[in-house]
Design a protein around this motif. Structure first.
Motif, PDB file in Angstrom:
ATOM      1  N   ILE A   5       0.837  -1.197   0.000  1.00 38.96           N
ATOM      2  CA  ILE A   5       0.000   0.000   0.000  1.00 38.96           C
ATOM      3  C   ILE A   5       0.876   1.252   0.000  1.00 38.96           C
ATOM      4  O   ILE A   5       0.649   2.182  -0.783  1.00 38.96           O
ATOM      5  CB  ILE A   5      -0.969  -0.016   1.199  1.00 38.96           C
ATOM      6  CG1 ILE A   5      -1.985  -1.149   1.026  1.00 38.96           C
ATOM      7  CG2 ILE A   5      -1.687   1.332   1.335  1.00 38.96           C
ATOM      8  CD1 ILE A   5      -2.859  -1.393   2.243  1.00 38.96           C
ATOM      9  N   PHE A   6       1.880   1.258   0.867  1.00 38.00           N
ATOM     10  CA  PHE A   6       2.774   2.415   0.950  1.00 38.00           C
ATOM     11  C   PHE A   6       3.449   2.669  -0.395  1.00 38.00           C
ATOM     12  O   PHE A   6       3.497   3.811  -0.874  1.00 38.00           O
ATOM     13  CB  PHE A   6       3.820   2.187   2.049  1.00 38.00           C
ATOM     14  CG  PHE A   6       4.813   3.297   2.172  1.00 38.00           C
ATOM     15  CD1 PHE A   6       4.480   4.473   2.831  1.00 38.00           C
ATOM     16  CD2 PHE A   6       6.083   3.179   1.626  1.00 38.00           C
ATOM     17  CE1 PHE A   6       5.395   5.509   2.937  1.00 38.00           C
ATOM     18  CE2 PHE A   6       7.000   4.213   1.732  1.00 38.00           C
ATOM     19  CZ  PHE A   6       6.656   5.382   2.391  1.00 38.00           C
ATOM     20  N   GLU A   9       0.880   3.885  -3.032  1.00 39.87           N
ATOM     21  CA  GLU A   9       0.452   5.260  -2.732  1.00 39.87           C
ATOM     22  C   GLU A   9       1.574   6.241  -3.046  1.00 39.87           C
ATOM     23  O   GLU A   9       1.327   7.344  -3.530  1.00 39.87           O
ATOM     24  CB  GLU A   9      -0.004   5.388  -1.282  1.00 39.87           C
ATOM     25  CG  GLU A   9      -1.374   4.792  -1.042  1.00 39.87           C
ATOM     26  CD  GLU A   9      -1.908   5.066   0.347  1.00 39.87           C
ATOM     27  OE1 GLU A   9      -1.304   5.853   1.109  1.00 39.87           O
ATOM     28  OE2 GLU A   9      -2.949   4.498   0.681  1.00 39.87           O
ATOM     29  N   GLY A  12       1.476   6.742  -6.658  1.00 35.00           N
ATOM     30  CA  GLY A  12       0.337   7.598  -6.961  1.00 35.00           C
ATOM     31  C   GLY A  12       0.617   9.062  -6.671  1.00 35.00           C
ATOM     32  O   GLY A  12       0.258   9.949  -7.470  1.00 35.00           O
ATOM     33  N   HIS A  13       1.282   9.331  -5.559  1.00 31.48           N
ATOM     34  CA  HIS A  13       1.625  10.710  -5.230  1.00 31.48           C
ATOM     35  C   HIS A  13       2.665  11.272  -6.205  1.00 31.48           C
ATOM     36  O   HIS A  13       2.660  12.468  -6.495  1.00 31.48           O
ATOM     37  CB  HIS A  13       2.135  10.822  -3.792  1.00 31.48           C
ATOM     38  CG  HIS A  13       1.081  10.594  -2.769  1.00 31.48           C
ATOM     39  ND1 HIS A  13      -0.037  11.376  -2.655  1.00 31.48           N
ATOM     40  CD2 HIS A  13       0.968   9.653  -1.813  1.00 31.48           C
ATOM     41  CE1 HIS A  13      -0.796  10.935  -1.667  1.00 31.48           C
ATOM     42  NE2 HIS A  13      -0.208   9.887  -1.148  1.00 31.48           N
ATOM     43  N   LEU A  45      -5.280   5.089  -5.491  1.00 30.53           N
ATOM     44  CA  LEU A  45      -5.474   4.817  -4.081  1.00 30.53           C
ATOM     45  C   LEU A  45      -6.224   3.494  -3.882  1.00 30.53           C
ATOM     46  O   LEU A  45      -5.826   2.644  -3.075  1.00 30.53           O
ATOM     47  CB  LEU A  45      -6.247   5.972  -3.438  1.00 30.53           C
ATOM     48  CG  LEU A  45      -6.464   5.957  -1.952  1.00 30.53           C
ATOM     49  CD1 LEU A  45      -5.138   5.916  -1.198  1.00 30.53           C
ATOM     50  CD2 LEU A  45      -7.271   7.178  -1.540  1.00 30.53           C
ATOM     51  N   ALA A  48      -4.011   0.602  -4.716  1.00 27.72           N
ATOM     52  CA  ALA A  48      -3.059   0.344  -3.630  1.00 27.72           C
ATOM     53  C   ALA A  48      -3.715  -0.504  -2.538  1.00 27.72           C
ATOM     54  O   ALA A  48      -3.113  -1.461  -2.041  1.00 27.72           O
ATOM     55  CB  ALA A  48      -2.553   1.661  -3.048  1.00 27.72           C
ATOM     56  N   TRP A  49      -4.935  -0.171  -2.168  1.00 22.40           N
ATOM     57  CA  TRP A  49      -5.624  -0.942  -1.120  1.00 22.40           C
ATOM     58  C   TRP A  49      -5.900  -2.373  -1.560  1.00 22.40           C
ATOM     59  O   TRP A  49      -5.704  -3.310  -0.790  1.00 22.40           O
ATOM     60  CB  TRP A  49      -6.937  -0.270  -0.746  1.00 22.40           C
ATOM     61  CG  TRP A  49      -6.797   1.063  -0.106  1.00 22.40           C
ATOM     62  CD1 TRP A  49      -5.719   1.537   0.606  1.00 22.40           C
ATOM     63  CD2 TRP A  49      -7.753   2.112  -0.121  1.00 22.40           C
ATOM     64  NE1 TRP A  49      -5.971   2.818   1.031  1.00 22.40           N
ATOM     65  CE2 TRP A  49      -7.200   3.191   0.609  1.00 22.40           C
ATOM     66  CE3 TRP A  49      -9.018   2.253  -0.662  1.00 22.40           C
ATOM     67  CZ2 TRP A  49      -7.885   4.388   0.803  1.00 22.40           C
ATOM     68  CZ3 TRP A  49      -9.700   3.438  -0.471  1.00 22.40           C
ATOM     69  CH2 TRP A  49      -9.135   4.487   0.249  1.00 22.40           C
ATOM     70  N   HIS A  93     -13.089  12.294   0.447  1.00 20.51           N
ATOM     71  CA  HIS A  93     -12.838  11.374  -0.659  1.00 20.51           C
ATOM     72  C   HIS A  93     -14.158  11.092  -1.383  1.00 20.51           C
ATOM     73  O   HIS A  93     -15.218  11.065  -0.766  1.00 20.51           O
ATOM     74  CB  HIS A  93     -12.268  10.047  -0.142  1.00 20.51           C
ATOM     75  CG  HIS A  93     -10.815  10.111   0.180  1.00 20.51           C
ATOM     76  ND1 HIS A  93     -10.337  10.636   1.352  1.00 20.51           N
ATOM     77  CD2 HIS A  93      -9.732   9.725  -0.524  1.00 20.51           C
ATOM     78  CE1 HIS A  93      -9.019  10.557   1.364  1.00 20.51           C
ATOM     79  NE2 HIS A  93      -8.631  10.016   0.239  1.00 20.51           N
TER      80      HIS A  93
END
Length: 123
Positions: A5-6, A9, A12-13, A45, A48-49, A93
């Motif tokens: 996930i990290f 993300e 994504g950032h 996001l 990622a989850w 969100h």
């Protein structure tokens, strides 16, 4: 799970940075960031989850000797708890992001458990 996930993300950032002058660490700026975030950033996001639930479920199922599906579901519940925390801390969100974040982790983790428990083809 957490590393996946990290990492996603972070990607994504990098692909969709916040608008200049807005700090994602500042609670007051989060509403503006969410309002301006493209759909791709929100989709990243969710990806990622789901990937976190899958990789975490895969790892948990491999480590479990008896309850592979239960171990994978436990990881999915952790992801869902994180999504609930996100909904509480950053309520701006889009609804589809929150909904998918609460619906898809269990199927992703169960798929991972199925991959682990699939009978091996005999040679």
């Amino acid at each position: 799970m957490w590393l996946t996930i990290f990492a996603l993300e972070f990607v994504g950032h990098a692909l969709f940075p916040p608008p200049p002058g807005l700090d994602p660490q500042n609670q007051a700026d989060l509403a503006a960031i969410m309002a301006q975030a493209p759909a791709g950033a929100m989709a990243m996001l969710v990806v990622a989850w789901i990937a976190g639930a899958f990789t975490g479920g895969l790892t948990a199922a491999k480590l479990s000797h008896r309850h592979k599906r239960g171990a994978a579901i436990a990881v999915a519940l952790l992801v869902m708890a994180g999504v609930c925390g996100m909904i509480y801390l950053v309520p701006d969100h889009p609804v589809w992001v929150s909904a998918l974040g609460l619906i898809l982790p269990i199927p992703a983790a169960l798929l991972a458990a199925r991959v682990v428990t699939r009978p091996k083809a005999s040679a």
